[in-house]
Write a protein that holds these residues in place. Structure first.
Motif, PDB file in Angstrom:
ATOM      1  N   PHE A 230       6.778  22.685  43.747  1.00 48.45           N
ATOM      2  CA  PHE A 230       7.069  21.282  43.999  1.00 48.45           C
ATOM      3  C   PHE A 230       8.402  21.120  44.730  1.00 48.45           C
ATOM      4  O   PHE A 230       8.503  20.356  45.693  1.00 48.45           O
ATOM      5  CB  PHE A 230       7.081  20.507  42.681  1.00 48.45           C
ATOM      6  CG  PHE A 230       7.427  19.062  42.856  1.00 48.45           C
ATOM      7  CD1 PHE A 230       6.522  18.206  43.455  1.00 48.45           C
ATOM      8  CD2 PHE A 230       8.651  18.564  42.456  1.00 48.45           C
ATOM      9  CE1 PHE A 230       6.831  16.876  43.640  1.00 48.45           C
ATOM     10  CE2 PHE A 230       8.974  17.239  42.637  1.00 48.45           C
ATOM     11  CZ  PHE A 230       8.062  16.382  43.233  1.00 48.45           C
ATOM     12  N   VAL A 231       9.408  21.860  44.273  1.00 50.84           N
ATOM     13  CA  VAL A 231      10.718  21.757  44.912  1.00 50.84           C
ATOM     14  C   VAL A 231      10.626  22.152  46.385  1.00 50.84           C
ATOM     15  O   VAL A 231      11.134  21.460  47.275  1.00 50.84           O
ATOM     16  CB  VAL A 231      11.748  22.629  44.175  1.00 50.84           C
ATOM     17  CG1 VAL A 231      13.051  22.691  44.944  1.00 50.84           C
ATOM     18  CG2 VAL A 231      11.972  22.105  42.775  1.00 50.84           C
ATOM     19  N   GLY A 232       9.946  23.274  46.641  1.00 46.23           N
ATOM     20  CA  GLY A 232       9.794  23.726  48.028  1.00 46.23           C
ATOM     21  C   GLY A 232       9.089  22.679  48.872  1.00 46.23           C
ATOM     22  O   GLY A 232       9.491  22.383  50.000  1.00 46.23           O
TER      23      GLY A 232
ATOM     24  N   SER B 150      13.427  27.477  49.912  1.00 42.26           N
ATOM     25  CA  SER B 150      12.982  26.314  50.678  1.00 42.26           C
ATOM     26  C   SER B 150      13.283  26.494  52.154  1.00 42.26           C
ATOM     27  O   SER B 150      12.445  26.225  53.014  1.00 42.26           O
ATOM     28  CB  SER B 150      13.694  25.052  50.179  1.00 42.26           C
ATOM     29  OG  SER B 150      13.441  24.855  48.820  1.00 42.26           O
ATOM     30  N   VAL B 151      14.502  26.966  52.434  1.00 38.77           N
ATOM     31  CA  VAL B 151      14.890  27.120  53.836  1.00 38.77           C
ATOM     32  C   VAL B 151      14.020  28.188  54.508  1.00 38.77           C
ATOM     33  O   VAL B 151      13.470  27.962  55.594  1.00 38.77           O
ATOM     34  CB  VAL B 151      16.387  27.489  53.949  1.00 38.77           C
ATOM     35  CG1 VAL B 151      16.741  27.824  55.381  1.00 38.77           C
ATOM     36  CG2 VAL B 151      17.239  26.353  53.433  1.00 38.77           C
ATOM     37  N   ILE B 152      13.868  29.323  53.852  1.00 44.64           N
ATOM     38  CA  ILE B 152      13.035  30.391  54.425  1.00 44.64           C
ATOM     39  C   ILE B 152      11.619  29.883  54.629  1.00 44.64           C
ATOM     40  O   ILE B 152      11.016  30.064  55.689  1.00 44.64           O
ATOM     41  CB  ILE B 152      13.025  31.627  53.506  1.00 44.64           C
ATOM     42  CG1 ILE B 152      14.395  32.295  53.494  1.00 44.64           C
ATOM     43  CG2 ILE B 152      11.960  32.628  53.952  1.00 44.64           C
ATOM     44  CD1 ILE B 152      14.505  33.435  52.501  1.00 44.64           C
TER      45      ILE B 152
ATOM     46  N   PRO C  30       9.310  33.301  45.542  1.00 41.05           N
ATOM     47  CA  PRO C  30       8.136  33.241  46.412  1.00 41.05           C
ATOM     48  C   PRO C  30       7.411  31.903  46.358  1.00 41.05           C
ATOM     49  O   PRO C  30       6.917  31.426  47.378  1.00 41.05           O
ATOM     50  CB  PRO C  30       7.233  34.365  45.888  1.00 41.05           C
ATOM     51  CG  PRO C  30       7.683  34.627  44.504  1.00 41.05           C
ATOM     52  CD  PRO C  30       9.153  34.319  44.484  1.00 41.05           C
ATOM     53  N   GLU C  31       7.361  31.286  45.187  1.00 46.17           N
ATOM     54  CA  GLU C  31       6.606  30.036  45.086  1.00 46.17           C
ATOM     55  C   GLU C  31       7.298  28.906  45.849  1.00 46.17           C
ATOM     56  O   GLU C  31       6.642  28.099  46.498  1.00 46.17           O
ATOM     57  CB  GLU C  31       6.425  29.646  43.623  1.00 46.17           C
ATOM     58  CG  GLU C  31       5.314  30.434  42.927  1.00 46.17           C
ATOM     59  CD  GLU C  31       3.932  30.116  43.481  1.00 46.17           C
ATOM     60  OE1 GLU C  31       3.612  28.943  43.677  1.00 46.17           O
ATOM     61  OE2 GLU C  31       3.175  31.077  43.730  1.00 46.17           O
ATOM     62  N   THR C  32       8.620  28.838  45.772  1.00 50.93           N
ATOM     63  CA  THR C  32       9.342  27.819  46.532  1.00 50.93           C
ATOM     64  C   THR C  32       9.055  27.993  48.018  1.00 50.93           C
ATOM     65  O   THR C  32       8.726  27.040  48.727  1.00 50.93           O
ATOM     66  CB  THR C  32      10.868  27.942  46.308  1.00 50.93           C
ATOM     67  OG1 THR C  32      11.115  28.118  44.924  1.00 50.93           O
ATOM     68  CG2 THR C  32      11.593  26.725  46.800  1.00 50.93           C
ATOM     69  N   ALA C  33       9.183  29.245  48.467  1.00 52.90           N
ATOM     70  CA  ALA C  33       9.001  29.508  49.899  1.00 52.90           C
ATOM     71  C   ALA C  33       7.572  29.234  50.332  1.00 52.90           C
ATOM     72  O   ALA C  33       7.332  28.640  51.384  1.00 52.90           O
ATOM     73  CB  ALA C  33       9.378  30.950  50.210  1.00 52.90           C
TER      74      ALA C  33
END
Lengths: 506, 326, 153
Positions: free
Chosen positions: A117-119, A258-260, A303-306
């Motif tokens: 969710f954050v990503g 997130s950035v990646i 990995p999940e954020t990305a």
């Protein structure tokens, strides 16, 4: 652009029908994401005909909701059974599955969903305010830049090593070799097919992963007896709140992921490499790299954020340039044309209500999505309580269905079994599986980009250095390749003793 | 026991749900129809197949649904060989693009349209020569003169290798005695974006792949590779290659439907009738006009004759271009 | 462990050899505009063959070692592998749904010793649910056999 447009979009997304559609889509998407082999692309393609009778905005909300659901759902089987439901959840298995075996499946799932969710939110905000600008940046990425990115992904991951270096190398090479089977799009020649029709489509990444990780892991775990571990997991919603208390600690990983994810996501095929790269960086920058691969929450967050940031970013080139950032986006793009919209740069001007409705629905869809999957965490974790003799055949059948669905081909089910045995043998003999999988997924993309670049430069490798963006990324990649050599020297310089050798992951 | 009873009810319910309908006089599909796409998801063939399947559902044109299946391996060979193996099957059809001709000629994989049962031609896709709008070339003549002058060659982007885009490129090269650097990409959309990003100098994209970038003022169409201009209002201004360069280079891509080998006659008739109904829907008409596809419904002998001609043309063009399997 | 290492390294060398042969056919050179089709497969396979040869040699030099898999471990592993293989074989004849019902039922009875009622109910129920899900709602075709044909699919 701006807030009034977004406000207009929210008015569209918040109609009861569109909210209902979003819930429906996310439910379906989660189911599709759980089933390995049935990816978001299938889910969207399956429901495409249903959308012809809807207004385009509702139609795209339904399809994107399926996509969000699949992005969330991919983590579930990764954590519980070591079977990545989607390609980008492979890296989630590295720490998610060990956590589940320690009875912390609930925590792992909560971390995965929250990170997703954050990503997603990060990418959506960027898209809301900077879409046209970002599209211009995306245009600067041609084949040389694309290749440089693949190189960077790979370099960030390989140095992490540990284990037997020779066997790691073999894993990487085997992955790359498997990736070359099938049609070579640069010359149009068939490679390594030896006249067999079944080999023409090559080895699909997802089939290999279902076998290597899923079936292989079942074989490995039953050595200790015909049962599953991890059934002791806690099964109430308290686990969600407790995990949330820990998660803010990893804010750096959230930001980095997130950035990646966003950056990788807006070129085709980005989510999977992004998840690997984010995992690799998290481990590199961690104070406890030795905990990774054994059940570290940060190893799920990264990995999940990305992956989810990349998944959302894949929508950007679709709405701004008319090219799909992912296979799922490719099908949606087809949908746009069928609904009577023209994807591409004019969409913002010609159909603002559609675009802004879509962007607003990204917010609502992901909020609804994360609440839904979190509410089901205890339920998902309870799956491990199903008796072994029921769960095992169920998993095998689901794996078989998933493998078949990738190409509608029987041979893929056989491949799945063979990869399962290979996964079992390799793991016992210390051949790491993660590099093999990474090479398989990157090999195809990287080789095409490399050869397209070389055609453009008439065979000169200088093209990767002389173009500014490609040059910077290539330099970074070279730096990471050299890092394992530099680290001991750096430590000696600062008088820090070398840490104990890092245990290999998966 | 309760479980068994419930299961029994469920099974009974399921079999009622799935019960076969009573057969009518004329042939009708009695089970879901497998609709094979010998290309990946999201491309032109994929779009049309899914549109047909969707329109069938929307307008209730078929008693059984179409199940769309992508089999793109080996430049489509996988899909064609799959359908070829379904001899006599009345429930398997395939949509074709130019790889019906180019793939067997280039890779030597044994299949051809003669193995299949021709059903109907739905449309023909156009090809246009595009350059980046920021380049100074206003006409095809100016651009090709520049290609001739530049000794390192200009880069032509296209979809795949030894397929339609490269065939057209080679025709241009041979007619004018110049040389492009041909850069193959995976899909048409990607090709056009690489043109917008100036990673290639020109492309021969289908209209639909570039139209949005054109309207946004990023790319410029120079010539249509066809005998006549595209009649739609937006496209009328683009000259034909003949008008622009005095060359007779024409190329259209087939968007047609074939059935499994030896498909029963009455089944073919049903599909022809069905496709005609789809073709006549306003949605399909609109789809054609938006993508500047040539409406070209044809069946029976007319269709076969066209396919024969196209096969011959591909053989000649690919032989001239050195693209046949060695 | 040693034998398994030898077999694996040997198999990888064999794969490398096969790849090299086909790569040679495709051309392993560096053409005017970059590598030919066989360039990457050739060098990758050559390197893999060489590294596997080293692994092979090292394993050969090694003395006694714990076994790759003990008899007690092998039993349960085989109890997963062969029914799964049987599932795939049977699928080719009767389709996936029937095969999966047989497979689940067999496994539940054989390993789990569940009651017959549960066995039949669950295995048939799962197969029917999967059938409805994939064939009816998702329109994703799975391999089908005579039973489905009789039902009009």
């Amino acid at each position: 652009m701006g807030l009034e447009n977004l406000f207009l979009g929210f008015q569209i997304a918040f109609t009861p029908f569109n909210l209902f559609i979003a819930v429906l889509g996310i439910t379906l998407g989660t189911v599709i994401g759980v089933l390995p082999g049935l990816g978001g692309a299938n889910g969207v393609a399956i429901l495409l005909p249903l959308t012809f009778t809807m207004p385009p905005t509702s139609a795209i909300i339904l399809l994107t909701s399926i996509y969000w659901g699949a992005l969330f759902g991919g983590a579930i089987t990764s954590v519980l059974f070591n079977i990545p439901g989607e390609p980008w959840s492979v890296a989630t298995t590295f720490d998610g599955y060990p956590l589940a075996r320690q009875g912390q499946g609930g925590q792992a799932l909560t971390a995965a969903f929250t990170s997703s969710f954050v990503g997603a939110l990060f990418s959506i905000v960027l898209i809301t305010f900077f879409a046209p600008l970002l599209a211009e940046i995306a245009l600067k990425f041609g084949p040389p830049e694309f290749f440089a990115i693949q190189l960077l992904t790979f370099s960030s991951f390989v140095g992490l090593g540990g284990g037997n270096p020779l066997k790691s190398l073999v894993s990487i090479l085997l992955g790359f070799i498997l990736a070359t089977v099938g049609l070579d799009i640069v010359t149009g020649q068939l490679r390594l097919t030896f006249g067999f029709t079944d080999l023409m489509k090559g080895f699909d990444f997802i089939v290999a992963v279902i076998g290597l990780f899923g079936i292989g892991e079942i074989l490995l775990s039953v050595e200790e007896g015909l049962q599953f571990r991890g059934a002791t997991t806690r099964m109430n919603l308290r686990v969600v709140l407790d995990t949330w208390k820990i998660l803010p600690r990893y804010w750096r990983t959230f930001v980095r992921g997130s950035v990646i994810g966003f950056w990788m996501g807006f070129k085709p095929g980005g989510a999977t490499p992004a998840s690997f790269m984010s995992y690799a960086f998290a481990k590199r920058f961690s104070r406890h790299p030795e905990r990774f691969g054994k059940g570290e929450l940060e190893g799920i967050v990264a990995p999940e954020t990305a992956a989810h940031a990349a998944g959302v970013a894949a929508m950007l080139p679709m709405i701004t340039l008319g090219i799909p950032g992912s296979p799922t986006a490719a099908v949606m793009l087809g949908g746009l044309i069928i609904w009577g919209l023209q994807p591409g740069p004019m969409l913002f001007k010609e159909n603002p209500d559609f675009v802004w409705g879509l962007i607003a629905s990204m917010y609502t869809g992901n909020v609804i999505g994360v609440l839904m999957v979190l509410a089901f965490v205890p339920f998902f974790a309870a799956i491990l309580k199903i008796p072994f003799a029921i769960l095992t055949p169920l998993i095998v059948v689901v794996c078989a269905i998933g493998s078949y669905a990738v190409h509608n081909s029987m041979i893929d089910i056989w491949y799945m079994l063979v990869f399962g045995v290979i996964g079992y043998v390799f793991k016992k003999l210390d051949y790491p599986l993660a590099p093999l999988v990474l090479a398989l997924v990157l090999g195809d993309l990287a080789e095409n980009a490399l050869r397209q670049s070389l055609i453009m430069s008439q065979g000169s490798l200088a093209i990767f250095v002389t173009r500014p963006i490609a040059g910077v990324i290539t330099a970074l990649a070279v730096f990471f390749f050299a890092l394992p050599l530099l680290t001991p020297w750096w430590r000696r310089l600062r008088g820090v003793p070398s840490p104990p050798p890092v245990p290999r992951e998966t | 026991m309760r479980l068994i009873a419930r299961t029994a009810v469920f099974v009974a319910l399921a079999s009622w749900l799935l019960a076969a309908p009573t057969p009518a006089q004329a042939w009708e599909p009695t089970k879901p129809i497998e609709f094979v796409i010998p290309a990946g998801t999201g491309g032109g063939a994929d779009q049309m197949a899914r549109l047909i399947a969707g329109l069938a559902e929307k307008h209730k044109l078929t008693p059984r649904p179409f199940i769309v299946v992508n089999k793109s391996g080996g430049a489509g060979a996988e899909g064609f060989l799959h359908v070829k193996s379904k001899k006599g099957d009345a429930h398997t059809i395939i949509i074709t693009l130019s790889n019906l001709f180019t793939t067997p000629l280039h890779t030597g994989v044994p299949f051809g349209w003669r193995d299949l049962t021709p059903i109907a031609r739905m449309a023909l896709d156009q090809f246009i020569l595009w350059v980046n709008a920021e380049t100074p070339y206003k006409t095809a003549r100016e651009y090709l003169a520049a290609v001739k002058e530049k000794p390192t060659g200009m880069k032509m982007g296209g979809t795949g290798s030894a397929q339609e885009d490269q065939i057209i490129t080679i025709q241009l090269e041979q007619a004018l005695g110049l040389k492009f650097i041909y850069v193959p990409f995976k899909g048409g959309g990607e090709v056009c974006v690489n043109l917008v990003g100036k990673h290639v100098d020109s492309t021969v994209n289908n209209p639909i792949e570039c139209v949005s970038h054109w309207k946004a003022g990023r790319v410029r169409p120079l010539a249509v590779f066809d005998g006549a201009r595209i009649p739609d209002a937006d496209w009328k201004e683009i000259p034909t290659v003949k008008e622009a360069l005095g060359l007779d280079i024409q190329y259209n891509m087939l968007r047609g439907i074939f059935g499994a080998p030896d498909m029963p006659k009455d089944a073919v008739e049903w599909y022809v009738g069905f496709l005609k109904k789809v073709y006549d829907t306003p949605e399909f008409k609109e789809y054609l006009s938006r993508g500047a596809l040539k409406p070209a419904f044809a069946t029976g002998a007319e269709y076969v004759k066209w396919v024969e001609g196209a096969e011959q043309l591909h053989r000649e063009l690919m032989a001239k271009g050195g693209l046949l399997k060695k | 462990m040693r034998a398994a290492d030898l077999v694996t390294a040997g198999a990888l060398m064999l794969v490398a050899g096969v790849v090299i042969v086909d790569a040679a056919r495709l051309g392993i050179g560096w053409g005017t505009d970059g590598p030919k089709s066989g360039f990457f497969p050739f060098w990758l396979a050559l390197l893999m063959g060489a590294v596997s040869a080293v692994t092979f040699g090292r394993a050969l030099a090694r003395r006694r070692q714990r076994p790759f898999v003990s008899r007690a471990q092998l039993g349960p592993v085989l109890k997963v592998i062969w029914p799964a293989a049987a599932l795939v074989v049977v699928t080719q004849f009767v389709g996936l749904y029937v095969a999966s019902a047989l497979y689940t039922g067999f496994y539940m009875r054989w390993i789990g010793r569940h009651r017959w009622g549960t066995v039949v109910g669950l295995s048939v129920g799962i197969a029917v649910a999967a059938f409805l899900l994939f064939e009816k709602w998702f329109l994703v075709p799975m391999p089908k056999g005579p039973l489905e044909a009789w039902l009009g699919h």
